[in-house]
Design a protein around this motif. Structure first.
Motif, PDB file in Angstrom:
ATOM      1  N   GLY A  46       0.813  -1.204  -0.094  1.00 17.23           N
ATOM      2  CA  GLY A  46       0.088   0.003  -0.095  1.00 17.23           C
ATOM      3  C   GLY A  46       0.847   1.386   0.027  1.00 17.23           C
ATOM      4  O   GLY A  46       2.214   1.246  -0.379  1.00 17.23           O
ATOM      5  N   VAL A  47       0.201   2.394   0.529  1.00 11.09           N
ATOM      6  CA  VAL A  47       0.708   3.862   0.321  1.00 11.09           C
ATOM      7  C   VAL A  47       0.475   4.269   1.650  1.00 11.09           C
ATOM      8  O   VAL A  47      -0.652   4.455   2.097  1.00 11.09           O
ATOM      9  CB  VAL A  47       0.281   4.603  -0.724  1.00 11.09           C
ATOM     10  CG1 VAL A  47       0.899   5.865  -0.737  1.00 11.09           C
ATOM     11  CG2 VAL A  47       0.379   3.877  -1.929  1.00 11.09           C
ATOM     12  N   LEU A  48       1.628   4.860   2.395  1.00 12.37           N
ATOM     13  CA  LEU A  48       1.405   5.713   3.538  1.00 12.37           C
ATOM     14  C   LEU A  48       1.585   7.111   3.109  1.00 12.37           C
ATOM     15  O   LEU A  48       2.395   7.643   2.278  1.00 12.37           O
ATOM     16  CB  LEU A  48       2.595   5.380   4.577  1.00 12.37           C
ATOM     17  CG  LEU A  48       2.524   6.449   5.655  1.00 12.37           C
ATOM     18  CD1 LEU A  48       1.282   6.056   6.531  1.00 12.37           C
ATOM     19  CD2 LEU A  48       3.648   6.412   6.601  1.00 12.37           C
ATOM     20  N   PRO A  56      -1.787  10.958   9.594  1.00 15.59           N
ATOM     21  CA  PRO A  56      -1.112  10.011   8.333  1.00 15.59           C
ATOM     22  C   PRO A  56      -2.241   9.232   7.507  1.00 15.59           C
ATOM     23  O   PRO A  56      -3.052   8.706   8.642  1.00 15.59           O
ATOM     24  CB  PRO A  56       0.011   9.401   8.637  1.00 15.59           C
ATOM     25  CG  PRO A  56       0.008   9.275  10.080  1.00 15.59           C
ATOM     26  CD  PRO A  56      -0.838  10.566  10.549  1.00 15.59           C
ATOM     27  N   LEU A  57      -2.408   8.563   6.577  1.00 16.91           N
ATOM     28  CA  LEU A  57      -3.387   7.761   6.343  1.00 16.91           C
ATOM     29  C   LEU A  57      -2.625   6.686   5.640  1.00 16.91           C
ATOM     30  O   LEU A  57      -1.728   6.769   4.679  1.00 16.91           O
ATOM     31  CB  LEU A  57      -4.222   8.188   4.855  1.00 16.91           C
ATOM     32  CG  LEU A  57      -4.865   9.698   5.377  1.00 16.91           C
ATOM     33  CD1 LEU A  57      -5.547  10.189   4.127  1.00 16.91           C
ATOM     34  CD2 LEU A  57      -5.916   9.409   6.470  1.00 16.91           C
ATOM     35  N   TYR A  58      -2.733   5.452   6.095  1.00 15.40           N
ATOM     36  CA  TYR A  58      -2.181   4.245   5.595  1.00 15.40           C
ATOM     37  C   TYR A  58      -3.221   3.621   4.816  1.00 15.40           C
ATOM     38  O   TYR A  58      -4.165   3.019   5.160  1.00 15.40           O
ATOM     39  CB  TYR A  58      -1.488   3.232   6.760  1.00 15.40           C
ATOM     40  CG  TYR A  58      -0.712   2.035   6.467  1.00 15.40           C
ATOM     41  CD1 TYR A  58      -0.041   1.975   5.185  1.00 15.40           C
ATOM     42  CD2 TYR A  58      -0.641   1.060   7.443  1.00 15.40           C
ATOM     43  CE1 TYR A  58       0.730   0.894   4.916  1.00 15.40           C
ATOM     44  CE2 TYR A  58       0.168   0.098   7.078  1.00 15.40           C
ATOM     45  CZ  TYR A  58       0.795  -0.065   5.691  1.00 15.40           C
ATOM     46  OH  TYR A  58       1.714  -1.170   5.404  1.00 15.40           O
ATOM     47  N   MET A  59      -3.120   3.585   3.433  1.00 12.49           N
ATOM     48  CA  MET A  59      -3.931   3.233   2.413  1.00 12.49           C
ATOM     49  C   MET A  59      -3.205   1.627   1.819  1.00 12.49           C
ATOM     50  O   MET A  59      -2.172   1.767   1.542  1.00 12.49           O
ATOM     51  CB  MET A  59      -4.042   4.072   1.229  1.00 12.49           C
ATOM     52  CG  MET A  59      -4.707   5.344   1.595  1.00 12.49           C
ATOM     53  SD  MET A  59      -4.621   6.452   0.067  1.00 12.49           S
ATOM     54  CE  MET A  59      -3.021   7.297   0.462  1.00 12.49           C
ATOM     55  N   VAL A  60      -4.001   0.593   2.228  1.00 13.25           N
ATOM     56  CA  VAL A  60      -3.644  -0.812   2.185  1.00 13.25           C
ATOM     57  C   VAL A  60      -4.317  -1.462   1.255  1.00 13.25           C
ATOM     58  O   VAL A  60      -5.522  -1.560   1.435  1.00 13.25           O
ATOM     59  CB  VAL A  60      -3.650  -1.516   3.532  1.00 13.25           C
ATOM     60  CG1 VAL A  60      -3.087  -2.892   3.393  1.00 13.25           C
ATOM     61  CG2 VAL A  60      -2.727  -0.603   4.480  1.00 13.25           C
ATOM     62  N   ARG A  61      -3.687  -1.774   0.132  1.00 10.69           N
ATOM     63  CA  ARG A  61      -4.013  -2.914  -0.867  1.00 10.69           C
ATOM     64  C   ARG A  61      -4.337  -4.299  -0.267  1.00 10.69           C
ATOM     65  O   ARG A  61      -5.306  -5.069  -0.385  1.00 10.69           O
ATOM     66  CB  ARG A  61      -3.537  -2.886  -2.183  1.00 10.69           C
ATOM     67  CG  ARG A  61      -4.347  -3.437  -3.254  1.00 10.69           C
ATOM     68  CD  ARG A  61      -3.481  -3.683  -4.577  1.00 10.69           C
ATOM     69  NE  ARG A  61      -2.719  -4.725  -4.617  1.00 10.69           N
ATOM     70  CZ  ARG A  61      -3.020  -5.671  -4.920  1.00 10.69           C
ATOM     71  NH1 ARG A  61      -4.295  -6.260  -5.018  1.00 10.69           N
ATOM     72  NH2 ARG A  61      -2.088  -6.930  -4.815  1.00 10.69           N
ATOM     73  N   LYS A  62      -3.068  -4.828   0.193  1.00 12.49           N
ATOM     74  CA  LYS A  62      -3.088  -6.330   0.755  1.00 12.49           C
ATOM     75  C   LYS A  62      -2.161  -6.188   1.931  1.00 12.49           C
ATOM     76  O   LYS A  62      -0.841  -5.915   1.662  1.00 12.49           O
ATOM     77  CB  LYS A  62      -2.662  -7.292  -0.271  1.00 12.49           C
ATOM     78  CG  LYS A  62      -2.622  -8.695  -0.049  1.00 12.49           C
ATOM     79  CD  LYS A  62      -2.430  -9.403  -1.323  1.00 12.49           C
ATOM     80  CE  LYS A  62      -2.514 -11.029  -0.785  1.00 12.49           C
ATOM     81  NZ  LYS A  62      -1.559 -11.399   0.021  1.00 12.49           N
ATOM     82  N   LEU A  73      -1.416   3.323  13.667  1.00 14.28           N
ATOM     83  CA  LEU A  73      -1.919   4.417  13.345  1.00 14.28           C
ATOM     84  C   LEU A  73      -3.485   4.593  13.534  1.00 14.28           C
ATOM     85  O   LEU A  73      -4.102   3.459  13.638  1.00 14.28           O
ATOM     86  CB  LEU A  73      -1.539   4.549  12.073  1.00 14.28           C
ATOM     87  CG  LEU A  73       0.029   4.780  11.462  1.00 14.28           C
ATOM     88  CD1 LEU A  73       0.028   4.917   9.880  1.00 14.28           C
ATOM     89  CD2 LEU A  73       0.637   6.055  12.162  1.00 14.28           C
ATOM     90  N   LYS A  74      -3.945   5.725  13.382  1.00 17.33           N
ATOM     91  CA  LYS A  74      -5.419   5.962  13.792  1.00 17.33           C
ATOM     92  C   LYS A  74      -6.160   5.526  12.361  1.00 17.33           C
ATOM     93  O   LYS A  74      -7.160   5.044  12.511  1.00 17.33           O
ATOM     94  CB  LYS A  74      -5.841   7.491  13.986  1.00 17.33           C
ATOM     95  CG  LYS A  74      -7.237   7.810  14.416  1.00 17.33           C
ATOM     96  CD  LYS A  74      -7.347   9.369  14.638  1.00 17.33           C
ATOM     97  CE  LYS A  74      -8.768   9.581  14.992  1.00 17.33           C
ATOM     98  NZ  LYS A  74      -8.933  11.155  15.106  1.00 17.33           N
ATOM     99  N   GLU A  75      -5.618   6.207  11.214  1.00 17.92           N
ATOM    100  CA  GLU A  75      -6.354   5.886   9.762  1.00 17.92           C
ATOM    101  C   GLU A  75      -5.444   4.686   9.121  1.00 17.92           C
ATOM    102  O   GLU A  75      -4.459   5.140   8.505  1.00 17.92           O
ATOM    103  CB  GLU A  75      -6.517   7.271   9.303  1.00 17.92           C
ATOM    104  CG  GLU A  75      -7.131   8.300   9.882  1.00 17.92           C
ATOM    105  CD  GLU A  75      -8.415   7.842  10.495  1.00 17.92           C
ATOM    106  OE1 GLU A  75      -9.170   7.119   9.844  1.00 17.92           O
ATOM    107  OE2 GLU A  75      -9.101   8.670  11.323  1.00 17.92           O
ATOM    108  N   LEU A  89      -8.271  10.896  -0.302  1.00 22.32           N
ATOM    109  CA  LEU A  89      -7.971  12.033   0.393  1.00 22.32           C
ATOM    110  C   LEU A  89      -9.050  12.775   0.623  1.00 22.32           C
ATOM    111  O   LEU A  89      -9.296  13.566   1.633  1.00 22.32           O
ATOM    112  CB  LEU A  89      -6.774  12.903  -0.825  1.00 22.32           C
ATOM    113  CG  LEU A  89      -5.425  11.935  -0.621  1.00 22.32           C
ATOM    114  CD1 LEU A  89      -4.496  13.022  -1.755  1.00 22.32           C
ATOM    115  CD2 LEU A  89      -4.516  11.859   0.632  1.00 22.32           C
ATOM    116  N   ALA A  90      -9.951  12.958  -0.543  1.00 21.66           N
ATOM    117  CA  ALA A  90     -11.162  13.631  -0.418  1.00 21.66           C
ATOM    118  C   ALA A  90     -11.918  13.300   0.819  1.00 21.66           C
ATOM    119  O   ALA A  90     -12.515  14.040   1.711  1.00 21.66           O
ATOM    120  CB  ALA A  90     -12.055  13.706  -1.598  1.00 21.66           C
TER     121      ALA A  90
END
Length: 396
Positions: A46-48, A56-62, A73-75, A89-90
């Protein structure tokens, strides 16, 4: 198994955000495994996304479920691909960044191109120096883990004394020591950041093989088992009166230490025995002068000058023509971190609780190599040992 505390992650993010604001970055996006572990506590695909201010946003695919379990992390949010970044982001009230940093030292060009399309109109620069600056100074939490890693390499050295015999091969010795380390909790992976930089548990070799140069940016290489590996232990058999190098990492709960000790059966030829004692003198000088505020390059220059004054200009940190331009390197979740005790680093200075391995070595082609390597943390009154195994030449 440790789970990185949320307080640690928060402190790291805040330090990075302060540097981002100074550099004029709206955001930093991270994809590299070590950086993800450091700032999220997990390594999932994914992408931090770290904004200059805010969570911060930890966006995780797998795998999202595992990331949610491991990260403090909170998010931690699921997503399918980078093209959904604007949407995520929106959802969290963040505008698309106008300036962003990415890990341009390690990010594949093709993947970078995908993010350029997603971040259309955004000016992207290299965030790696900011990330590495934050990672260079360790917390008390990190230093305690490094102490656990140091216990592993001490067990390895104790086992080496028990099993080294004339006639055993270097690879047999390596296997014995790797087994010892694994039973002591060695994680198996020893991460390096440099392109095409690879290492396993470490290097184990004897005699002339210890002086064999290799492609890796290290003073010692070894022949390895085949050209595909090209470093480390080979099938050479150990003989009496030659150096046996145990250059090993401890790796525990994500953190790495580096230690080298020299063994021999019956003793060493006089040039190598003297060189070993002189490499200890170089280490003693480093321990004498390394303090917060001392430039990385100054520490290198003074130690390099001492080695040359003692007659090792053609042998220090590699054989002539294959010498490296460093004596020490930062270490933590990767082997090659800040600070670099290396030529030319005049503007960067040591800071309290930086951690680095210092490894003065002398190399004699056809005869062998000797030296010492310890991992230290920088304290106000000097260097404090993390690795602690007996430093005397081990004559068996």
């Amino acid at each position: 198994m440790r789970i990185t505390p949320a307080s640690e992650l928060s402190a790291r993010t805040q330090k990075l955000q302060a540097l981002m604001q100074g550099a004029g970055l709206d955001a930093v996006l991270m994809l590299q495994s070590a950086d993800l572990f450091y700032f999220t506590g997990s390594i999932q695909q994914g992408v931090l996304y770290v904004p200059a201010a805010g969570e911060p946003l930890y966006m995780v695919r797998k795998d999202h479920g595992r990331a949610r379990m491991e990260s403090g992390l909170k998010e931690v949010v699921p997503f399918k691909s980078p093209r959904y970044i604007p949407e995520v982001l929106a959802d969290f009230g963040y505008a698309m960044p106008k300036t962003a940093g990415m890990e341009l030292d390690v990010l594949p060009v093709g993947l970078f191109g995908r993010f350029q399309k997603v971040l259309e109109g955004c000016v992207i620069s290299d965030a790696t120096p900011l990330i590495r600056t934050v990672r260079a100074v360790k917390s008390d939490y990190e230093i305690e883990i490094l102490k656990d890693a140091a216990l592993q390499v001490d067990q390895v050295c104790k086992r080496a004394r028990e099993v080294i015999t004339v006639g055993m091969t270097d690879i047999e010795l390596a296997a014995e020591l790797e087994f010892t380390a694994r039973k002591a909790g060695h994680q198996g992976l020893t991460r390096m950041r440099g392109f095409n930089s690879e290492i396993f548990y470490g290097h184990v070799f004897s005699g002339a093989d210890s002086a064999a140069p290799a492609f890796n940016d290290t003073p010692l290489g070894g022949l390895g088992l085949n050209p595909y590996v090209g470093q480390g232990a080979s099938y050479k058999r150990i003989e009496a009166n030659e150096p046996i190098i145990i250059d090993f990492t401890g790796a525990f709960d994500g953190y790495i230490v580096d230690q080298t000790r020299v063994f021999c059966i019956g003793g060493l030829p006089d040039p190598l025995a003297k060189a070993y004692e002189d490499m200890l003198r170089v280490q003693d000088l480093a321990k004498e002068i390394a303090r917060p505020g001392v430039a990385w390059g100054e520490l290198y220059d003074r130690c390099h000058d001492l080695a040359c004054e003692m007659g090792y200009a053609d042998h220090f940190m590699g054989a002539a023509g294959a010498q490296v331009s460093f004596i020490g390197h930062g270490i933590g979740i990767e082997v090659d971190e800040f600070p670099f005790v290396a030529r030319g680093f005049k503007d960067q200075v040591l800071e309290d609780k930086m951690v680095f391995a210092f490894e003065p070595k002398a190399v004699y082609p056809g005869l062998g190599a000797v030296g010492i390597d310890n991992t230290f943390w920088v304290a106000p009154d000097g260097l404090t040992h993390l690795t602690f195994s007996d430093q005397e030449l081990a004559v068996l």
